[in-house]
Design a protein around this motif. Structure first.
Motif, PDB file in Angstrom:
ATOM      1  N   VAL A 264       0.841  -1.198   0.000  1.00 43.77           N
ATOM      2  CA  VAL A 264       0.000   0.000   0.000  1.00 43.77           C
ATOM      3  C   VAL A 264       0.881   1.255   0.000  1.00 43.77           C
ATOM      4  CG1 VAL A 264      -1.808   1.269   1.218  1.00 43.77           C
ATOM      5  CG2 VAL A 264      -1.847  -1.241   1.187  1.00 43.77           C
ATOM      6  N   VAL A 265       1.945   1.223   0.787  1.00 46.73           N
ATOM      7  CA  VAL A 265       2.883   2.348   0.814  1.00 46.73           C
ATOM      8  C   VAL A 265       3.479   2.560  -0.571  1.00 46.73           C
ATOM      9  CG1 VAL A 265       5.094   3.155   1.734  1.00 46.73           C
ATOM     10  CG2 VAL A 265       3.406   2.124   3.267  1.00 46.73           C
ATOM     11  N   GLU A 266       3.871   1.485  -1.225  1.00 46.32           N
ATOM     12  CA  GLU A 266       4.425   1.609  -2.579  1.00 46.32           C
ATOM     13  C   GLU A 266       3.395   2.204  -3.540  1.00 46.32           C
ATOM     14  OE1 GLU A 266       6.390  -1.732  -4.301  1.00 46.32           O
ATOM     15  OE2 GLU A 266       7.452  -2.241  -2.448  1.00 46.32           O
ATOM     16  N   ALA A 267       2.134   1.812  -3.385  1.00 46.59           N
ATOM     17  CA  ALA A 267       1.095   2.333  -4.271  1.00 46.59           C
ATOM     18  C   ALA A 267       0.928   3.840  -4.076  1.00 46.59           C
ATOM     19  CB  ALA A 267      -0.230   1.619  -4.014  1.00 46.59           C
ATOM     20  N   VAL A 268       0.953   4.311  -2.823  1.00 42.85           N
ATOM     21  CA  VAL A 268       0.838   5.747  -2.562  1.00 42.85           C
ATOM     22  C   VAL A 268       2.044   6.478  -3.151  1.00 42.85           C
ATOM     23  CG1 VAL A 268       0.795   7.517  -0.762  1.00 42.85           C
ATOM     24  CG2 VAL A 268      -0.627   5.467  -0.536  1.00 42.85           C
ATOM     25  N   LEU A 269       3.226   5.892  -3.007  1.00 46.66           N
ATOM     26  CA  LEU A 269       4.422   6.513  -3.575  1.00 46.66           C
ATOM     27  C   LEU A 269       4.357   6.565  -5.100  1.00 46.66           C
ATOM     28  CD1 LEU A 269       7.232   4.992  -1.322  1.00 46.66           C
ATOM     29  CD2 LEU A 269       6.570   7.411  -1.478  1.00 46.66           C
ATOM     30  N   ARG A 270       3.845   5.508  -5.718  1.00 48.99           N
ATOM     31  CA  ARG A 270       3.682   5.532  -7.174  1.00 48.99           C
ATOM     32  C   ARG A 270       2.684   6.610  -7.572  1.00 48.99           C
ATOM     33  NH1 ARG A 270       3.747  -0.113  -6.732  1.00 48.99           N
ATOM     34  NH2 ARG A 270       1.460  -0.162  -6.885  1.00 48.99           N
ATOM     35  N   GLY A 271       1.620   6.743  -6.787  1.00 51.05           N
ATOM     36  CA  GLY A 271       0.648   7.789  -7.063  1.00 51.05           C
ATOM     37  C   GLY A 271       1.261   9.178  -6.970  1.00 51.05           C
ATOM     38  N   ALA A 272       2.120   9.379  -5.960  1.00 51.86           N
ATOM     39  CA  ALA A 272       2.802  10.669  -5.806  1.00 51.86           C
ATOM     40  C   ALA A 272       3.746  10.926  -6.961  1.00 51.86           C
ATOM     41  CB  ALA A 272       3.556  10.702  -4.482  1.00 51.86           C
ATOM     42  N   GLN A 273       4.455   9.868  -7.376  1.00 49.63           N
ATOM     43  CA  GLN A 273       5.391  10.023  -8.484  1.00 49.63           C
ATOM     44  C   GLN A 273       4.652  10.340  -9.784  1.00 49.63           C
ATOM     45  OE1 GLN A 273       6.877   6.554 -10.218  1.00 49.63           O
ATOM     46  NE2 GLN A 273       8.079   7.742 -11.656  1.00 49.63           N
ATOM     47  N   ARG A 274       3.534   9.643 -10.025  1.00 53.10           N
ATOM     48  CA  ARG A 274       2.734   9.921 -11.224  1.00 53.10           C
ATOM     49  C   ARG A 274       2.179  11.349 -11.170  1.00 53.10           C
ATOM     50  NH1 ARG A 274       4.834   5.644 -12.096  1.00 53.10           N
ATOM     51  NH2 ARG A 274       3.845   3.628 -12.524  1.00 53.10           N
ATOM     52  N   THR A 275       1.778  11.770  -9.981  1.00 55.19           N
ATOM     53  CA  THR A 275       1.248  13.125  -9.821  1.00 55.19           C
ATOM     54  C   THR A 275       2.312  14.165 -10.139  1.00 55.19           C
ATOM     55  OG1 THR A 275      -0.293  12.381  -8.095  1.00 55.19           O
ATOM     56  CG2 THR A 275       0.172  14.744  -8.220  1.00 55.19           C
ATOM     57  N   ASN A 276       3.496  14.002  -9.566  1.00 57.28           N
ATOM     58  CA  ASN A 276       4.565  14.976  -9.809  1.00 57.28           C
ATOM     59  C   ASN A 276       4.924  15.055 -11.286  1.00 57.28           C
ATOM     60  OD1 ASN A 276       4.772  15.740  -7.145  1.00 57.28           O
ATOM     61  ND2 ASN A 276       6.418  14.307  -6.660  1.00 57.28           N
ATOM     62  N   ALA A 277       4.964  13.889 -11.937  1.00 55.54           N
ATOM     63  CA  ALA A 277       5.267  13.887 -13.369  1.00 55.54           C
ATOM     64  C   ALA A 277       4.189  14.647 -14.144  1.00 55.54           C
ATOM     65  CB  ALA A 277       5.383  12.448 -13.878  1.00 55.54           C
ATOM     66  N   TRP A 278       2.926  14.447 -13.784  1.00 57.55           N
ATOM     67  CA  TRP A 278       1.829  15.127 -14.470  1.00 57.55           C
ATOM     68  C   TRP A 278       1.861  16.630 -14.190  1.00 57.55           C
ATOM     69  CZ3 TRP A 278      -2.831  17.694 -13.203  1.00 57.55           C
ATOM     70  CH2 TRP A 278      -3.722  17.842 -14.260  1.00 57.55           C
ATOM     71  N   ILE A 279       2.139  17.016 -12.939  1.00 60.36           N
ATOM     72  CA  ILE A 279       2.239  18.437 -12.595  1.00 60.36           C
ATOM     73  C   ILE A 279       3.303  19.113 -13.458  1.00 60.36           C
ATOM     74  CG2 ILE A 279       3.004  20.054 -10.812  1.00 60.36           C
ATOM     75  CD1 ILE A 279       1.696  18.226  -8.739  1.00 60.36           C
ATOM     76  N   ASN A 280       4.451  18.477 -13.550  1.00 64.86           N
ATOM     77  CA  ASN A 280       5.566  19.092 -14.282  1.00 64.86           C
ATOM     78  C   ASN A 280       5.327  19.116 -15.791  1.00 64.86           C
ATOM     79  OD1 ASN A 280       7.153  19.661 -11.972  1.00 64.86           O
ATOM     80  ND2 ASN A 280       7.818  17.537 -11.877  1.00 64.86           N
ATOM     81  N   ALA A 281       4.535  18.170 -16.287  1.00 67.16           N
ATOM     82  CA  ALA A 281       4.229  18.143 -17.722  1.00 67.16           C
ATOM     83  C   ALA A 281       3.035  19.030 -18.081  1.00 67.16           C
ATOM     84  CB  ALA A 281       3.945  16.707 -18.173  1.00 67.16           C
ATOM     85  N   HIS A 282       2.167  19.298 -17.109  1.00 68.81           N
ATOM     86  CA  HIS A 282       0.945  20.070 -17.362  1.00 68.81           C
ATOM     87  C   HIS A 282       0.771  21.134 -16.271  1.00 68.81           C
ATOM     88  CE1 HIS A 282       0.355  15.983 -19.041  1.00 68.81           C
ATOM     89  NE2 HIS A 282      -0.212  16.627 -20.047  1.00 68.81           N
ATOM     90  N   PRO A 283       1.663  22.113 -16.205  1.00 65.30           N
ATOM     91  CA  PRO A 283       1.628  23.074 -15.093  1.00 65.30           C
ATOM     92  C   PRO A 283       0.334  23.865 -14.988  1.00 65.30           C
ATOM     93  CG  PRO A 283       3.155  23.780 -16.820  1.00 65.30           C
ATOM     94  CD  PRO A 283       2.776  22.380 -17.130  1.00 65.30           C
ATOM     95  N   ARG A 284      -0.250  24.255 -16.126  1.00 69.84           N
ATOM     96  CA  ARG A 284      -1.477  25.047 -16.075  1.00 69.84           C
ATOM     97  C   ARG A 284      -2.640  24.216 -15.541  1.00 69.84           C
ATOM     98  NH1 ARG A 284      -3.359  29.312 -20.515  1.00 69.84           N
ATOM     99  NH2 ARG A 284      -1.102  29.518 -20.438  1.00 69.84           N
ATOM    100  N   GLU A 285      -2.786  23.002 -16.076  1.00 72.67           N
ATOM    101  CA  GLU A 285      -3.866  22.140 -15.615  1.00 72.67           C
ATOM    102  C   GLU A 285      -3.662  21.738 -14.154  1.00 72.67           C
ATOM    103  OE1 GLU A 285      -2.069  21.767 -18.314  1.00 72.67           O
ATOM    104  OE2 GLU A 285      -3.302  21.247 -20.063  1.00 72.67           O
TER     105      GLU A 285
END
Length: 372
Positions: A264-285
């Motif tokens: 479960v911890v790994e899943a939350v970390l993967r979610g955070a990593q996916r989020t950060n990647a999306w934030i950096n690729a789509h700053p306005r959204e």
């Protein structure tokens, strides 16, 4: 919200000397207090697929832009997608002490926290309650001042500057910076060449507007709220750190939950990593998603001029920047607000590095403070 006692975020070296603070600030502080109860916020994305080893995971974060990874990940469903059939349950907090209390009480399993409450919680528990498992954000802290009263660094002498809390991350940073200028300030009372007033972030704009403070060393969006009131940026804390990076928000897990539910911890970390990647690729959204989630958890979004000023000062990244946490703790020791802490084992970056390795990305360092 009922008034609660103030808590020092770094473990104390000696007893707190009660500082005389301006009457307006005393009234405001007594009305609002520091910290609050968690407010439950159920995930909007339905849990789908086979569940992991836990039926649900409880994740806490602040309604604050420095917790943008949590805001965006919750709003866009990145965490829930990685958790599959394990339900994400979130709670929002106003202060580190209340989040640590929830973690210790077992009502939160994972939390987004700043360096100060993480170190405080770890040291006070004798290294038994939490581990820092990943990074989330860097930056987002500025010294903003009244331009009519402060036109240069030299003009700060004799002025009243707010920080969020005695011994919190920004308070320590400001006290350390003052000392480097050669100015003298009593760390506990805040009295000296510069008057350091500890004022809750929620009240800082009112204090600035009334003239009770001449500026503030604060995180976002508080700094940008003052800018909207006419304040000017005198210093961005990022300029004081190599490559402009320093820990402002990390991800922590209770040690018991980490041991019982590593998947479960790994899943939350993967979610955070996916989020950060999306934030950096789509700053306005991402900025819009963060503001939408702020509205969902606090009742109102930030004005456009505030979030537009604040968002570019933040960097979202998976590296917890462990070396800067060690240095931040050293600054607290130097100011006299922290006994030399034993931080060995505060990090467990094995789950994060496992995820990074699987993606062919470089490992992140625990700066010698990891579990062995």
């Amino acid at each position: 919200m009922p008034a609660t006692p103030r808590h020092r975020s770094w473990p104390p070296r000696r007893g707190l000397a009660v500082a005389a603070v301006l009457p307006l600030l005393m009234v405001l502080t007594s009305c609002l207090g520091y910290g609050s109860q968690a407010v439950a916020n159920r995930a909007k994305v339905t849990a789908e697929g086979p569940k992991l080893s836990a039926d649900a995971v409880r994740v806490g974060y602040f309604a604050n832009l420095t917790h943008g990874t949590a805001l965006v990940g919750d709003h866009e469903g990145f965490f829930q997608k990685e958790l599959r059939g394990t339900e994400l349950r979130t709670a929002t907090f106003n202060a580190g002490p209340s989040a640590i209390e929830a973690l210790n009480a077992g009502s939160v399993d994972i939390a987004f926290l700043g360096p100060s409450p993480a170190v405080n919680g770890y040291a006070r528990s004798g290294g038994k309650n939490l581990r820092i498992i990943g990074g989330a954000a860097s930056g987002g802290v500025r010294l903003v001042v009244n331009p009519d009263k402060v036109k240069s660094v030299a003009d700060l002498k004799g002025k009243r500057i707010a920080t969020p809390q005695l011994g919190n991350t920004q308070d320590v940073a400001f006290l350390h910076w003052i000392a480097e200028r050669g100015w003298k300030v009593d760390a506990e009372s805040g009295k000296g060449d510069v008057s350091v007033l500890r004022v809750d972030n929620k009240i800082v704009p009112d204090a600035y507007r009334s003239g009770s403070v001449d500026g503030a060393w604060v995180p976002e969006p508080t700094a940008s709220k003052l800018i909207a009131e006419g304040a000017k940026v005198l210093l961005d804390e990022a300029s004081l750190w190599p490559d402009g990076k320093f820990a402002i928000t990390g991800i922590v897990a209770s040690q018991s939950f980490l041991e019982r539910h590593p998947d479960v911890v790994e899943a939350v970390l993967r979610g955070a990593q996916r989020t950060n990647a999306w934030i950096n690729a789509h700053p306005r959204e991402a900025k819009a998603a963060a503001n939408a989630q702020l509205e969902a958890v606090s009742g109102k979004p930030l004005p456009a001029e505030v979030i537009d000023s604040a968002w570019p000062t933040l960097r979202f990244l998976d590296d917890p920047l462990a070396g800067t946490l060690r240095e931040q703790a050293g600054h607290a020791v130097a100011t006299g607000l922290l006994e030399e802490p034993d931080l060995a084992g505060i990090y467990d970056l094995r789950p994060l590095n496992k995820i990074l390795a699987a993606e062919g990305r470089p490992q992140v360092s625990d700066a010698g403070l990891g579990v062995r």
